[in-house]
Design a protein around this motif. Structure first.
Motif, short mmCIF file in Angstrom:
data_model
loop_
_atom_site.label_atom_id
_atom_site.label_comp_id
_atom_site.label_asym_id
_atom_site.label_seq_id
_atom_site.Cartn_x
_atom_site.Cartn_y
_atom_site.Cartn_z
N ALA A 141 -2.98 3.09 -8.78
CA ALA A 141 -2.79 1.96 -9.71
C ALA A 141 -3.63 2.16 -10.97
O ALA A 141 -3.30 1.62 -12.04
CB ALA A 141 -3.17 0.65 -9.03
N ASN A 142 -4.70 2.95 -10.85
CA ASN A 142 -5.56 3.21 -12.01
C ASN A 142 -5.20 4.52 -12.71
O ASN A 142 -6.02 5.07 -13.45
CB ASN A 142 -7.03 3.21 -11.60
N HIS A 191 -5.64 3.87 2.78
CA HIS A 191 -4.47 3.40 2.01
C HIS A 191 -4.89 2.51 0.86
O HIS A 191 -4.30 2.55 -0.23
CB HIS A 191 -3.48 2.67 2.92
N LEU A 192 -5.92 1.69 1.08
CA LEU A 192 -6.43 0.84 0.00
C LEU A 192 -6.99 1.69 -1.13
O LEU A 192 -6.69 1.46 -2.31
CB LEU A 192 -7.54 -0.09 0.54
N THR A 193 -7.78 2.69 -0.78
CA THR A 193 -8.41 3.53 -1.81
C THR A 193 -7.35 4.31 -2.57
O THR A 193 -7.37 4.39 -3.80
CB THR A 193 -9.44 4.50 -1.16
N ARG A 194 -6.41 4.90 -1.83
CA ARG A 194 -5.35 5.68 -2.49
C ARG A 194 -4.54 4.79 -3.42
O ARG A 194 -4.27 5.17 -4.58
CB ARG A 194 -4.43 6.31 -1.43
N THR A 195 -4.17 3.61 -2.94
CA THR A 195 -3.34 2.72 -3.75
C THR A 195 -4.10 2.28 -5.00
O THR A 195 -3.54 2.21 -6.10
CB THR A 195 -2.92 1.50 -2.89
N HIS A 196 -5.40 2.05 -4.84
CA HIS A 196 -6.25 1.68 -5.97
C HIS A 196 -6.28 2.82 -7.00
O HIS A 196 -6.12 2.59 -8.21
CB HIS A 196 -7.66 1.38 -5.44
N LEU A 197 -6.47 4.04 -6.52
CA LEU A 197 -6.54 5.19 -7.44
C LEU A 197 -5.21 5.37 -8.17
O LEU A 197 -5.18 5.60 -9.38
CB LEU A 197 -6.90 6.47 -6.67
N LEU A 212 0.83 -1.21 0.00
CA LEU A 212 0.00 0.00 0.00
C LEU A 212 0.86 1.25 0.00
O LEU A 212 1.98 1.26 0.53
CB LEU A 212 -0.90 0.01 1.24
N ALA A 234 -5.77 11.72 -6.22
CA ALA A 234 -6.22 10.76 -5.20
C ALA A 234 -6.52 11.50 -3.89
O ALA A 234 -7.52 11.22 -3.22
CB ALA A 234 -5.15 9.70 -4.98
#
Ligand code: GDP
Length: 309
Positions: free
Chosen positions: A107-108, A99-105, A44, A115
């Motif tokens: 990665a996209n 951290h999950l949401t930020r990492t997802h954003l 993350l 983010a």
């Protein structure tokens, strides 16, 4: 209302950001935040200072720790540790959602700025929180135990290894949003954050230092040192280890030609002597929301009087 740009680390930065946020309407406060402490952990992207500022402005910060969220639980990280994963960097269950949401954003294909904007919007924050850069800018600590990544020194080793030097990366660029905020600032405030590991990493991002030096507007710094001690964290210990006197005056000298006004605590009234630049002596402890607001108000009225003269 002036447009205020605050340069901020975590704890000290977030408290003063909260003070200004209570006074200024949307569009009039931009907080440029240190990302030198950021690192990858458990896959993350962790941005401790951005999160401390965000949680504080959203009213979600844990006041006891100075990091993380209030009302937190630890089931996920406890299970990670039970499974033999790394448990040394504490990430609560609610915090992990950030951290999950930020990492997802990321990665996209979103930038860290985008983010951060999404997270702030979802948490109903009306002021602008900007990372200093969209590129990684990891701070390293040259210590008596060798060169350590920031979080290894700060969290895993509890900032005990003596600091010889703080190493900042070359050629990190500021974002267009950071440049625009500085260009339209009426007042730039350096928060009472750690000068070496929170503020210097921001100033090190090109061309922030040069912009702050050249700004025609007033630049104010607030001392993180009160009565020869840091309110929290390693600032005082680092000053001693790097051969500086541990005092508010030494912080003012350190910022030197960057600043036009220095704010120091009433506790240091007797010892702080300067005719270098205008200085405001006031209560700078910011435990309660009212204390934070009062300090922000004092800074605004002092600098407004100064510029109207
Ligand atoms: P970090 O990234 O979480 O370490 O946060 P900062 O660098 O923003 O803040 C750490 C600094 O804030 C320390 O040097 C503290 O002395 C200072 N600090 C924390 N709370 C206060 C406060 O209420 N008043 C003042 N003047 N300084 C504070």
């Amino acid at each position: 209302m002036p447009h205020v740009v605050l340069l901020a680390g975590g704890v000290g930065g977030a408290k003063l950001a909260h003070g200004f946020a209570q006074l200024l309407p949307a569009g009039k406060l931009t907080i440029i935040v240190n990302t030198g402490d950021d690192f990858q952990h458990l896959g993350l992207q962790i941005c401790p200072d951005l999160d401390t500022v965000t949680y504080t402005l959203a009213g979600l910060a844990n006041p006891d720790t100075g990091w993380g969220r209030t009302g937190e639980s630890w089931r996920t990280l406890d299970e990670v540790a039970r499974l033999g994963g790394p448990g040394w960097f504490r990430l609560g269950d609610l915090d992990l959602a950030t951290h999950l949401t930020r990492t997802h954003l990321l990665a996209n294909g979103h930038t860290l700025t985008a983010a951060t904007q999404q997270l702030c919007q979802q948490l109903d924050i009306i002021h602008t929180i900007l990372p200093m850069s969209n590129s990684p800018a990891p701070t390293l600590i040259d210590s008596d135990e060798g060169l350590l990544p920031f979080q290894t020194w700060f969290v895993a080793r509890q900032w005990q290894p003596a600091v010889r030097r703080v190493c900042l990366p070359a050629e990190v660029q500021a974002t267009p949003q950071v440049l625009k905020a500085l260009e339209k600032a009426d007042l730039v405030v350096i928060a009472p954050s750690n000068p070496f590991v929170s503020i210097d990493p921001i100033l090190n991002v090109y061309p922030i230092r040069a912009m702050v030096v050249d700004l025609p507007q007033v630049v104010v710094a607030v001392s993180p040192i009160i009565g020869g001690q840091a309110v929290k964290g390693p600032a005082a210990k680092m000053m001693a280890e790097m051969g500086l006197p541990v005092s508010a005056a030494a912080v003012a000298d350190y910022y030197n030609d960057l600043i036009d006004v220095f704010v120091y605590d009433a506790q240091d009234r007797e010892t702080f002597q300067t005719d270098e630049r205008p200085a405001l002596c006031t209560d700078t402890w910011m435990t309660t929301p009212a204390q934070r607001r009062r300090l922000a108000e004092a800074i605004l009225s002092y600098t407004m009087e100064l510029t109207n003269q």
